[in-house]
Enzyme design. Structure first.
Site, PDB file in Angstrom:
ATOM      1  N   CYS A  17       0.841  -0.538  -0.265  1.00 38.73           N
ATOM      2  CA  CYS A  17       0.245   0.103  -0.044  1.00 38.73           C
ATOM      3  C   CYS A  17       0.472   1.119   0.316  1.00 38.73           C
ATOM      4  O   CYS A  17       1.329   1.397   1.096  1.00 38.73           O
ATOM      5  CB  CYS A  17      -1.101   0.322   1.566  1.00 38.73           C
ATOM      6  SG  CYS A  17      -1.997   1.436   0.962  1.00 38.73           S
ATOM      7  N   HIS A  33      -1.800  -5.677 -10.625  1.00 37.16           N
ATOM      8  CA  HIS A  33      -2.365  -3.854 -11.206  1.00 37.16           C
ATOM      9  C   HIS A  33      -2.203  -4.510 -12.468  1.00 37.16           C
ATOM     10  O   HIS A  33      -1.576  -4.670 -13.261  1.00 37.16           O
ATOM     11  CB  HIS A  33      -1.334  -2.889 -11.056  1.00 37.16           C
ATOM     12  CG  HIS A  33      -1.560  -2.163  -9.322  1.00 37.16           C
ATOM     13  ND1 HIS A  33      -2.199  -1.277  -9.111  1.00 37.16           N
ATOM     14  CD2 HIS A  33      -0.159  -2.283  -8.504  1.00 37.16           C
ATOM     15  CE1 HIS A  33      -1.799  -1.299  -7.514  1.00 37.16           C
ATOM     16  NE2 HIS A  33      -1.272  -1.760  -6.965  1.00 37.16           N
ATOM     17  N   GLU A  47     -10.240   0.209  -6.681  1.00 36.22           N
ATOM     18  CA  GLU A  47      -9.317  -0.580  -6.088  1.00 36.22           C
ATOM     19  C   GLU A  47      -9.456  -2.643  -5.081  1.00 36.22           C
ATOM     20  O   GLU A  47     -10.902  -2.218  -4.865  1.00 36.22           O
ATOM     21  CB  GLU A  47      -9.037  -0.255  -4.697  1.00 36.22           C
ATOM     22  CG  GLU A  47      -7.544   0.958  -4.505  1.00 36.22           C
ATOM     23  CD  GLU A  47      -6.440   1.658  -3.380  1.00 36.22           C
ATOM     24  OE1 GLU A  47      -6.255   0.120  -2.905  1.00 36.22           O
ATOM     25  OE2 GLU A  47      -6.894   2.657  -2.877  1.00 36.22           O
ATOM     26  N   CYS A  57      -4.686   5.438  -5.356  1.00 34.75           N
ATOM     27  CA  CYS A  57      -3.583   4.663  -4.853  1.00 34.75           C
ATOM     28  C   CYS A  57      -2.396   4.681  -5.448  1.00 34.75           C
ATOM     29  O   CYS A  57      -2.302   5.192  -6.264  1.00 34.75           O
ATOM     30  CB  CYS A  57      -4.542   3.405  -5.946  1.00 34.75           C
ATOM     31  SG  CYS A  57      -3.641   1.416  -5.588  1.00 34.75           S
ATOM     32  N   GLY A 116      -1.289   1.823  -7.449  1.00 33.28           N
ATOM     33  CA  GLY A 116      -1.856   2.100  -8.311  1.00 33.28           C
ATOM     34  C   GLY A 116      -0.618   3.435  -9.483  1.00 33.28           C
ATOM     35  O   GLY A 116      -0.600   2.711 -10.719  1.00 33.28           O
TER      36      GLY A 116
END
Ligand SMILES: N[C@H](CCC[C@H](N)C(=O)O)C(=O)O
Length: 294
Positions: free
Chosen positions: A87, A178, A227, A236, A239
Site C-alpha cells: 500500500c 495491477h 481498488e 492509490c 496504482g
C-alpha cells in the site's frame, strides 16, 4: 429503591487508533507493537464501515520490525477484510506515524530510515511538510508474478474476453496486482462497469487493482483506480506506481512523472528498468480515536 440494570452494556474492548490519509486514500492505523494480535477480517470490515464504524479504505498496523534495521513493520487490510502485500499511500502514512511517535518520545528519526512490509524493506526519506519518498521496489511484469494466468511472457498489452466484452490492458505487480487501462477521457472512464468484471476474471486468481489512465504529457498522467477490496478510491499509491511503470515501459512517458489522482498528485521516478521505482507524496493526520466494540 429498586436497582435498575444498566441498559448500556460495558464495552468489551476499546481500541485506540489514528485516522490518516495520503492524497485522500484514508486509513485507520493500529499500533500493534508488543505483539498485539492482528485485526480479524470482521473487525477490519467493522472499522472500515463509513456509517457504523470509523470509515477507511484500508486498516494499517504498526508492528515490531523483525530482526531487520527497519524502525517498524506494517501490514495492510482492505475495507472488505482481505489482506494486501502493498500500500503505497499507506507506507507514507506509516512513515509519518513513526516520525510523530519518535518525536513524542524525544527520539526523533533521521531523515532517512527503513520500514518493513509484507514484500520487503522500503527506504523512506522525509521530504518535510508531511511529504515522504518511499522506495517501492522493482515493478514486476512477468505474468506469473502478478499473477495473471493464461499468458507466458510479459507483454506491453494483454487482451482478455468475457461474455461479449473485450479488455485491453497492461499489467504489473508492485507487490500487489495491477491492471492498467488507457482511456481517452478519464472523467468518462467506465470504472464501475469494467473494473469488477476484470477483477473477477479467472485470469486474475488473486483479483486485481484496476487503474484507468490518460497520458496528458510526457511528464503527467491522470489516473483513477478501482481498488481490490475497496472500490474506487481517491488515490492509490501502488496504482500510481503501476500506471507510471506501464506507461514508461511502453515509452509513452518520461522516467519521472506526476500522477494526478482525484485526491491529489504523486510523483513517480523509475530511472532505469533495473533500478527500484520510488513514489513521493503527502500524508495527513485527521484525528485520534477509540473504537469501542462489544
Ligand atoms: N487495494 C490494494 C491495497 C491498497 C493499495 C492502495 N491503497 C495503495 O496506496 O497502494 C490491494 O488489495 O492490493
Amino acid at each position: 429503591m429498586v436497582a435498575v440494570a444498566d441498559p448500556t452494556p460495558l464495552p468489551a474492548t476499546v481500541l485506540r487508533f489514528s485516522k490518516m490519509h495520503g492524497a485522500g486514500n484514508d486509513f485507520v492505523v493500529l499500533d500493534l507493537r508488543g505483539n498485539a494480535p492482528p485485526p480479524s477480517p470482521s473487525l477490519c470490515r467493522a472499522l472500515a464501515d463509513r456509517h457504523a464504524g470509523v470509515g477507511c479504505d484500508q486498516i494499517l498496523t504498526v508492528e515490531d520490525a523483525q530482526g531487520s534495521d527497519a524502525v517498524a513493520r506494517y501490514r495492510i487490510w482492505n475495507a472488505d477484510g482481505s489482506s494486501s502485500q502493498q500500500c503505497g499511500n499507506g507506507a507514507r502514512c506509516i512513515a509519518a506515524w513513526m516520525v510523530r511517535d519518535a518525536r513524542s518520545r524525544n527520539a526523533p528519526l533521521p531523515t532517512e530510515f527503513v520500514l518493513d512490509s509484507p514484500v520487503g524493506a522500503h527506504a523512506v526519506t522525509q521530504l518535510g511538510g508531511g511529504a515522504f519518498r518511499i522506495v517501492m521496489g522493482l515493478p514486476r511484469f512477468a505474468p506469473a508474478s502478478i499473477p495473471l494466468h493464461g499468458f507466458e511472457g510479459a507483454q506491453d498489452e494483454y487482451v482478455l474476453y468475457r461474455d461479449d466484452a473485450v479488455f485491453t490492458f497492461g499489467a504489473v505487480s508492485m507487490g500487489n496486482p495491477h491492471a492498467v487501462i488507457e482511456v481517452d477521457d478519464i472523467d468518462a472512464a467506465p470504472v464501475e462497469a469494467v473494473a469488477p468484471m476484470l477483477q473477477s476474471h479467472p485470469a486474475f486468481p488473486e483479483s486485481v487493482n484496476v487503474g484507468f489512465v490518460h497520458v496528458e504529457s510526457r511528464d503527467r498522467i491522470r489516473l483513477r483506480v478501482y481498488e481490490r477490496g475497496v472500490g474506487e478510491t481517491l488515490a492509490c499509491g501502488s496504482g500510481a506506481c503501476a500506471a507510471a511503470a506501464v506507461m514508461m515501459r511502453r515509452g509513452r512517458v518520461d522516467r519521472e512523472v506526476t500522477v494526478s489522482l482525484p485526491g491529489g498528485d504523486l510523483r513517480i521516478a523509475w530511472p532505469a528498468d533495473d533500478v527500484a521505482l520510488s513514489m513521493s507524496g503527502p500524508t495527513a493526520f485527521v484525528f485520534e480515536g477509540e473504537w469501542i466494540h462489544e
